[in-house]
Design a protein around this motif. Structure first.
Motif, mmCIF file in Angstrom:
data_model
loop_
_atom_site.group_PDB
_atom_site.id
_atom_site.type_symbol
_atom_site.label_atom_id
_atom_site.label_comp_id
_atom_site.label_asym_id
_atom_site.label_seq_id
_atom_site.Cartn_x
_atom_site.Cartn_y
_atom_site.Cartn_z
ATOM 1 N N ASN A 168 0.855 -1.161 0.087
ATOM 2 C CA ASN A 168 0.021 -0.185 -0.084
ATOM 3 C C ASN A 168 0.786 1.185 -0.035
ATOM 4 O O ASN A 168 0.570 2.477 -0.220
ATOM 5 C CB ASN A 168 -1.020 -0.091 1.222
ATOM 6 C CG ASN A 168 -1.870 -1.152 1.189
ATOM 7 O OD1 ASN A 168 -2.377 -1.542 0.121
ATOM 8 N ND2 ASN A 168 -2.441 -1.679 2.236
ATOM 9 N N ALA A 169 2.305 1.191 0.287
ATOM 10 C CA ALA A 169 3.213 2.441 0.302
ATOM 11 C C ALA A 169 3.277 2.867 -1.120
ATOM 12 O O ALA A 169 2.928 3.999 -1.617
ATOM 13 C CB ALA A 169 4.222 1.883 1.279
ATOM 14 N N SER A 170 4.516 2.165 -1.809
ATOM 15 C CA SER A 170 4.819 2.649 -2.860
ATOM 16 C C SER A 170 4.791 1.747 -4.190
ATOM 17 O O SER A 170 5.311 2.120 -5.194
ATOM 18 C CB SER A 170 6.212 3.033 -2.701
ATOM 19 O OG SER A 170 7.064 1.893 -2.405
ATOM 20 N N GLY A 171 4.266 0.408 -3.836
ATOM 21 C CA GLY A 171 4.069 -0.229 -5.192
ATOM 22 C C GLY A 171 4.288 -1.719 -4.736
ATOM 23 O O GLY A 171 3.420 -2.533 -4.959
ATOM 24 N N PHE A 172 5.650 -1.859 -4.691
ATOM 25 C CA PHE A 172 6.099 -3.198 -4.612
ATOM 26 C C PHE A 172 7.039 -3.730 -3.307
ATOM 27 O O PHE A 172 7.701 -2.948 -2.908
ATOM 28 C CB PHE A 172 6.697 -3.597 -5.865
ATOM 29 C CG PHE A 172 5.957 -3.872 -6.909
ATOM 30 C CD1 PHE A 172 5.115 -4.837 -7.422
ATOM 31 C CD2 PHE A 172 5.747 -2.516 -7.711
ATOM 32 C CE1 PHE A 172 4.446 -4.537 -8.514
ATOM 33 C CE2 PHE A 172 5.008 -2.598 -9.137
ATOM 34 C CZ PHE A 172 4.449 -3.570 -9.289
ATOM 35 N N MET A 173 6.906 -4.803 -2.692
ATOM 36 C CA MET A 173 7.712 -5.369 -1.775
ATOM 37 C C MET A 173 8.149 -6.708 -1.735
ATOM 38 O O MET A 173 7.556 -7.538 -2.359
ATOM 39 C CB MET A 173 7.097 -5.063 -0.343
ATOM 40 C CG MET A 173 6.189 -5.968 0.243
ATOM 41 S SD MET A 173 5.823 -5.403 1.825
ATOM 42 C CE MET A 173 4.484 -6.621 2.242
ATOM 43 N N VAL A 174 9.602 -7.057 -1.159
ATOM 44 C CA VAL A 174 9.807 -8.322 -1.439
ATOM 45 C C VAL A 174 9.595 -9.085 -0.171
ATOM 46 O O VAL A 174 9.701 -8.423 0.972
ATOM 47 C CB VAL A 174 11.548 -8.317 -1.543
ATOM 48 C CG1 VAL A 174 12.082 -9.709 -1.324
ATOM 49 C CG2 VAL A 174 11.812 -7.690 -2.721
ATOM 50 N N GLN A 175 9.032 -10.355 -0.325
ATOM 51 C CA GLN A 175 8.894 -11.052 1.008
ATOM 52 C C GLN A 175 9.743 -12.590 0.892
ATOM 53 O O GLN A 175 9.988 -12.714 -0.074
ATOM 54 C CB GLN A 175 7.226 -11.604 1.241
ATOM 55 C CG GLN A 175 6.609 -10.355 1.349
ATOM 56 C CD GLN A 175 5.049 -10.712 1.531
ATOM 57 O OE1 GLN A 175 4.677 -12.001 0.996
ATOM 58 N NE2 GLN A 175 4.123 -10.028 2.180
ATOM 59 N N ALA A 176 9.958 -13.081 2.023
ATOM 60 C CA ALA A 176 10.964 -13.987 2.072
ATOM 61 C C ALA A 176 10.371 -15.194 3.028
ATOM 62 O O ALA A 176 9.681 -14.937 3.891
ATOM 63 C CB ALA A 176 12.270 -13.694 2.483
ATOM 64 N N ARG A 177 10.408 -16.479 2.643
ATOM 65 C CA ARG A 177 9.859 -17.410 3.573
ATOM 66 C C ARG A 177 11.328 -18.503 3.721
ATOM 67 O O ARG A 177 11.833 -18.973 2.819
ATOM 68 C CB ARG A 177 8.957 -18.215 2.782
ATOM 69 C CG ARG A 177 8.518 -19.118 4.043
ATOM 70 C CD ARG A 177 6.991 -20.067 3.222
ATOM 71 N NE ARG A 177 7.445 -20.697 1.870
ATOM 72 C CZ ARG A 177 6.466 -21.202 1.222
ATOM 73 N NH1 ARG A 177 5.099 -21.124 1.586
ATOM 74 N NH2 ARG A 177 6.723 -21.935 0.215
#
Length: 69
Positions: free
Chosen positions: A10-19
């Motif tokens: 919701n902030a700037s577009g895209f983010m990275v997630q890890a598992r």
């Protein structure tokens, strides 16, 4: 070793997630909001490069044996 994915935020577009292999949930990695998916991919590449440097840190490059004078 972690598995990565790029999701919208919701902030700037895209983010990275890890598992991680031992953790069943996807978590945001650091503060990595990006305005483009390409920027998020570059963040993952930098993360892999850092991990490779960290893994090789402190390894013996050349063993010279004992020096006698």
């Amino acid at each position: 070793m972690a598995e990565y994915r790029i999701v919208t935020d919701n902030a700037s577009g895209f983010m990275v997630q890890a598992r991680r292999w031992w953790w069943p949930f996807w978590l945001q990695v650091g503060f990595n909001s990006s305005s483009s998916a390409e920027g998020a991919r570059q963040w993952i590449e930098r993360e892999f490069a850092y991990a490779a440097r960290k893994k090789n840190a402190g390894k013996v490059v050349e063993h010279l044996g004992r020096w006698t004078s």
